[in-house]
Write a protein that holds these residues in place. Sequence first.
Motif, PDB file in Angstrom:
ATOM      1  N   ARG A  46       0.779  -1.371   0.250  1.00 12.95           N
ATOM      2  CA  ARG A  46      -0.154   0.050   0.579  1.00 12.95           C
ATOM      3  C   ARG A  46       0.581   1.061  -0.052  1.00 12.95           C
ATOM      4  O   ARG A  46       1.657   1.252   0.657  1.00 12.95           O
ATOM      5  CB  ARG A  46      -0.762   0.157   1.262  1.00 12.95           C
ATOM      6  N   MET A  47       0.475   1.902  -0.987  1.00 11.90           N
ATOM      7  CA  MET A  47       1.655   3.819  -0.500  1.00 11.90           C
ATOM      8  C   MET A  47       0.250   4.595  -0.568  1.00 11.90           C
ATOM      9  O   MET A  47      -0.998   4.892  -1.529  1.00 11.90           O
ATOM     10  CB  MET A  47       2.111   3.558  -2.233  1.00 11.90           C
ATOM     11  N   SER A  48       0.013   5.503   0.766  1.00 13.54           N
ATOM     12  CA  SER A  48      -1.132   5.990   0.661  1.00 13.54           C
ATOM     13  C   SER A  48      -0.355   7.957   0.778  1.00 13.54           C
ATOM     14  O   SER A  48      -1.159   9.098   0.940  1.00 13.54           O
ATOM     15  CB  SER A  48      -1.447   6.050   2.074  1.00 13.54           C
ATOM     16  N   GLY A  49       0.501   7.968   0.962  1.00 12.39           N
ATOM     17  CA  GLY A  49       1.353   9.139   0.506  1.00 12.39           C
ATOM     18  C   GLY A  49       1.322  10.457   1.961  1.00 12.39           C
ATOM     19  O   GLY A  49       1.515  10.788   1.908  1.00 12.39           O
ATOM     20  N   SER A  50       0.814   9.464   3.594  1.00  9.24           N
ATOM     21  CA  SER A  50       1.724  10.147   3.928  1.00  9.24           C
ATOM     22  C   SER A  50       2.738   9.261   5.256  1.00  9.24           C
ATOM     23  O   SER A  50       1.622   8.296   6.132  1.00  9.24           O
ATOM     24  CB  SER A  50       0.097  10.177   5.312  1.00  9.24           C
ATOM     25  N   CYS A  51       3.904   9.848   5.687  1.00 15.27           N
ATOM     26  CA  CYS A  51       3.913   8.749   6.415  1.00 15.27           C
ATOM     27  C   CYS A  51       3.839   8.658   8.080  1.00 15.27           C
ATOM     28  O   CYS A  51       3.376   7.481   8.122  1.00 15.27           O
ATOM     29  CB  CYS A  51       5.436   9.919   5.977  1.00 15.27           C
ATOM     30  N   ALA A  52       3.385   9.674   8.163  1.00 14.22           N
ATOM     31  CA  ALA A  52       2.575   9.648   9.875  1.00 14.22           C
ATOM     32  C   ALA A  52       1.326   8.450   9.967  1.00 14.22           C
ATOM     33  O   ALA A  52       1.040   7.711  10.991  1.00 14.22           O
ATOM     34  CB  ALA A  52       2.429  10.888  10.092  1.00 14.22           C
ATOM     35  N   LEU A  53       0.915   9.337   8.910  1.00 17.40           N
ATOM     36  CA  LEU A  53      -0.393   7.902   8.515  1.00 17.40           C
ATOM     37  C   LEU A  53      -0.547   6.153   8.446  1.00 17.40           C
ATOM     38  O   LEU A  53      -0.498   5.641   9.268  1.00 17.40           O
ATOM     39  CB  LEU A  53      -1.614   8.452   7.674  1.00 17.40           C
ATOM     40  N   ASN A  54       1.190   6.071   7.740  1.00 19.19           N
ATOM     41  CA  ASN A  54       1.793   4.992   7.759  1.00 19.19           C
ATOM     42  C   ASN A  54       2.311   4.001   9.331  1.00 19.19           C
ATOM     43  O   ASN A  54       1.498   3.151   8.856  1.00 19.19           O
ATOM     44  CB  ASN A  54       2.680   4.406   6.658  1.00 19.19           C
ATOM     45  N   LEU A  55       3.031   5.357   9.865  1.00 19.38           N
ATOM     46  CA  LEU A  55       2.570   4.360  11.183  1.00 19.38           C
ATOM     47  C   LEU A  55       1.923   4.647  12.088  1.00 19.38           C
ATOM     48  O   LEU A  55       1.473   3.519  12.935  1.00 19.38           O
ATOM     49  CB  LEU A  55       3.471   5.934  11.733  1.00 19.38           C
ATOM     50  N   CYS A  56       0.938   5.623  11.491  1.00 20.41           N
ATOM     51  CA  CYS A  56      -0.767   5.012  12.508  1.00 20.41           C
ATOM     52  C   CYS A  56      -1.022   3.930  12.122  1.00 20.41           C
ATOM     53  O   CYS A  56      -1.666   3.178  13.136  1.00 20.41           O
ATOM     54  CB  CYS A  56      -1.423   6.449  12.330  1.00 20.41           C
ATOM     55  N   GLY A  57      -1.402   3.551  10.640  1.00 18.96           N
ATOM     56  CA  GLY A  57      -1.761   1.922  10.323  1.00 18.96           C
ATOM     57  C   GLY A  57      -0.990   1.160  11.174  1.00 18.96           C
ATOM     58  O   GLY A  57      -1.966  -0.123  11.371  1.00 18.96           O
ATOM     59  N   ILE A  58       0.821   0.919  11.455  1.00 23.56           N
ATOM     60  CA  ILE A  58       1.180  -0.115  12.234  1.00 23.56           C
ATOM     61  C   ILE A  58       0.718  -0.295  13.357  1.00 23.56           C
ATOM     62  O   ILE A  58       0.139  -1.158  13.568  1.00 23.56           O
ATOM     63  CB  ILE A  58       2.615   0.191  12.245  1.00 23.56           C
ATOM     64  N   ALA A  59       0.581   1.191  13.561  1.00 19.52           N
ATOM     65  CA  ALA A  59      -0.831   1.256  15.902  1.00 19.52           C
ATOM     66  C   ALA A  59      -1.137   0.683  15.427  1.00 19.52           C
ATOM     67  O   ALA A  59      -1.745   0.011  16.936  1.00 19.52           O
ATOM     68  CB  ALA A  59       0.206   2.510  16.360  1.00 19.52           C
ATOM     69  N   CYS A  60      -2.606   0.788  14.413  1.00 20.88           N
ATOM     70  CA  CYS A  60      -3.182   0.137  14.528  1.00 20.88           C
ATOM     71  C   CYS A  60      -4.133  -1.546  13.728  1.00 20.88           C
ATOM     72  O   CYS A  60      -5.170  -1.471  14.258  1.00 20.88           O
ATOM     73  CB  CYS A  60      -4.900   1.602  13.900  1.00 20.88           C
ATOM     74  N   GLY A  61      -2.275  -1.648  13.097  1.00 19.91           N
ATOM     75  CA  GLY A  61      -3.156  -3.492  12.935  1.00 19.91           C
ATOM     76  C   GLY A  61      -3.597  -3.291  11.649  1.00 19.91           C
ATOM     77  O   GLY A  61      -3.620  -3.936  10.720  1.00 19.91           O
ATOM     78  N   ARG A  62      -3.777  -2.038  10.947  1.00 23.46           N
ATOM     79  CA  ARG A  62      -4.413  -1.973   9.365  1.00 23.46           C
ATOM     80  C   ARG A  62      -2.649  -2.618   8.826  1.00 23.46           C
ATOM     81  O   ARG A  62      -3.090  -2.480   7.391  1.00 23.46           O
ATOM     82  CB  ARG A  62      -4.997  -1.056   9.174  1.00 23.46           C
ATOM     83  N   LEU A  63      -1.901  -1.827   8.862  1.00 26.03           N
ATOM     84  CA  LEU A  63      -0.038  -2.449   7.554  1.00 26.03           C
ATOM     85  C   LEU A  63      -0.326  -3.104   8.454  1.00 26.03           C
ATOM     86  O   LEU A  63       0.361  -3.386  10.248  1.00 26.03           O
ATOM     87  CB  LEU A  63       0.144  -0.426   7.707  1.00 26.03           C
ATOM     88  N   ASP A  64       1.428  -3.902   8.894  1.00 29.44           N
ATOM     89  CA  ASP A  64       2.374  -4.738   9.574  1.00 29.44           C
ATOM     90  C   ASP A  64       3.233  -4.159   9.460  1.00 29.44           C
ATOM     91  O   ASP A  64       4.155  -4.789  10.794  1.00 29.44           O
ATOM     92  CB  ASP A  64       1.971  -6.308   9.074  1.00 29.44           C
ATOM     93  N   VAL A  65       3.824  -4.249   7.873  1.00 28.27           N
ATOM     94  CA  VAL A  65       5.332  -3.438   8.033  1.00 28.27           C
ATOM     95  C   VAL A  65       5.027  -2.505   7.387  1.00 28.27           C
ATOM     96  O   VAL A  65       4.144  -2.131   5.875  1.00 28.27           O
ATOM     97  CB  VAL A  65       6.006  -4.642   7.903  1.00 28.27           C
ATOM     98  N   CYS A  66       6.319  -1.379   7.689  1.00 31.60           N
ATOM     99  CA  CYS A  66       6.068  -0.250   6.663  1.00 31.60           C
ATOM    100  C   CYS A  66       8.013   0.446   6.844  1.00 31.60           C
ATOM    101  O   CYS A  66       8.647   0.143   8.448  1.00 31.60           O
ATOM    102  CB  CYS A  66       5.259   0.911   6.855  1.00 31.60           C
ATOM    103  N   PHE A  67       8.170   1.322   6.152  1.00 31.70           N
ATOM    104  CA  PHE A  67       9.275   1.885   5.587  1.00 31.70           C
ATOM    105  C   PHE A  67       9.570   2.548   4.693  1.00 31.70           C
ATOM    106  O   PHE A  67       8.866   3.010   4.201  1.00 31.70           O
ATOM    107  CB  PHE A  67      10.895   1.106   6.252  1.00 31.70           C
ATOM    108  N   GLU A  68      10.205   3.936   5.316  1.00 37.45           N
ATOM    109  CA  GLU A  68       9.791   4.999   4.499  1.00 37.45           C
ATOM    110  C   GLU A  68      11.841   5.477   4.404  1.00 37.45           C
ATOM    111  O   GLU A  68      12.085   5.720   5.775  1.00 37.45           O
ATOM    112  CB  GLU A  68       9.581   5.888   4.205  1.00 37.45           C
TER     113      GLU A  68
END
Lengths: 272, 295
Positions: B191-213
């Motif tokens: 998934r590429m959604s265009g917001s680093c902070a929201l990707n991190l929050c996605g990890i926090a709430c479990g809707r993403l499993d891994v992320c990096f930027e």
Amino acid sequence: MADTAADSLSDFLASAVDAARKAGEIIRKGFYQTKHVEHKGQVDLVTETDKACEDLIFNHLKNLYPTHKFIGEETTAACGTTELTDEPTWIVDPLDGTTNFVHGFPFVCVSIGLTIGKVPTVGVVYNPIIDELFTGVHGKGAFLNGKPIKVSTQTDLISSLLATEAGTKRDKVTLDASTNRINSLLSKVRSLRMSGSCALNLCGIACGRLDVFYETGFGGPWDVAGGAVIVTEAGGVVFDPSGAEFDVTAQRVAASNPSLKDAFVEALRQTE
Amino acid sequence: MADNDSLSEFLASAVDAARKAGDIIRKGFYETKHVQHKGQVDLVTETDKACEELIFKHLKHLYPTHKFIGEETTAALGTTELTDEPTWIVDPVDGTTNFVHGYPFVCVSIGLTIGKIPTVGVVYNPIIEELFTAIRGKGAFLNGNPIKVSAQTELITSLLGTEAPTQRDKLSVDGCTNRINNMLSKVRSLRMSGSCALNLCGIACGRLDVCFELGFGGPWDVAAGAVIIREAGGVVFDLSGADFDITSRRVAASNPFLKDALVMLCAKPSEKLGLHRSWWKIGILSKSTCVNAFC
């Protein structure tokens, strides 16, 4: 021959919206729960929710329009492909973005399209998590939650927001082609979004939040039948990524506003 | 040193500022935007600047001794060094490209570091109406409900979030697509959604499993998200496996189970042997696993 007067089309739309909202409730309830997941392929998932929503939508519409035909993603998976004819045909993805549904990523939707003479004529795409209802009727415009929407006025590819997807096929040949294409396009567009729902990408084009979109190798006509009407009614164009005419059964789609089509097709051609 | 009451107060003030900035963002979201370029693809708008001013004034007024690092102020005046002093690190609009295009993944990101450690975090998406908050030691929340990272243990069934680089030179783009090519055979999807902070929050709430930027703008993209992930039970690190450095413009995050697999996946072949050796020595991997993996 079905009655295709404007009244009928409005009727068909209202019924589809009704069905979409009901299916949307099932999706919303299931969204935060643990899901029991099966695999249809290496990455293509299906859940009880997909099947329950397809049953609901089919029963709802069959009841109202017993002479209409139906093509649904899960029924096709179970019973094989139904040929698309000129008959009024409901083409349904009960849950587009099943991976997102399983992971709790809020880009999921019901997609319901009605083709008449094989032409997408009525479209409903409903994201019950963000509560966005996209609708379109041939000749009557496109709407988001009842408000008219239009494609973007972007004229330059370099300032455009591009959407595409990783795809469900992960063999080396497909992956290499896919990432090479993305590599080539990244020097020609502003940025890239991958959100995991083909129908919602089409709606993104329709409401102007995306400028160009392409996807190949997705599941079937149910991913695009609803969105195609909505894009067209919002003033956009839907076509084959090669620039040829759009074929709803081809498992290939591209969409944009009219200004960007030629530049986009050329950019895609250069990735071959 | 701040006590619990102070931290709760800091959080409340940050939420207040975020909501006010969020109102400005929401109003501007559907209007025509006047856009400047900070680079080939890095955009800034009047909204970014207006929101940063609002947040700074709001917090400076309450906490005149605190320090401030903001994306737009830094762009105008140059980098401020991060010290041990309580420091508000602010991205007034993370996802400016999304804001300009009307794509609904935009947020205000406000982090407070104390002793250089992210201690309070607020990330607010005013379009979808999602408020992520955390205080160090006090858990993480989405709209007031507790959140936790996913329980995913296998990379192959994981959802990965990352972004296209803002630098579009051949080296950066090749690096990005090669990385994606490598990872797509090992994860469920991307998934590429265009917001680093929201990707991190996605990890926090479990809707993403891994992320990096890699190569994002600055510490303002990650200061808040880092607290939120840690308080949700997740880990924040450098993609190489080294410790997270908030000023490095590199971030990776996941639940604790997936970190090693992600690091290994992204390691260059010359690094993999080193990783295996060190993990074998400290007991993470058995000798046979190392031998098989290296072969």
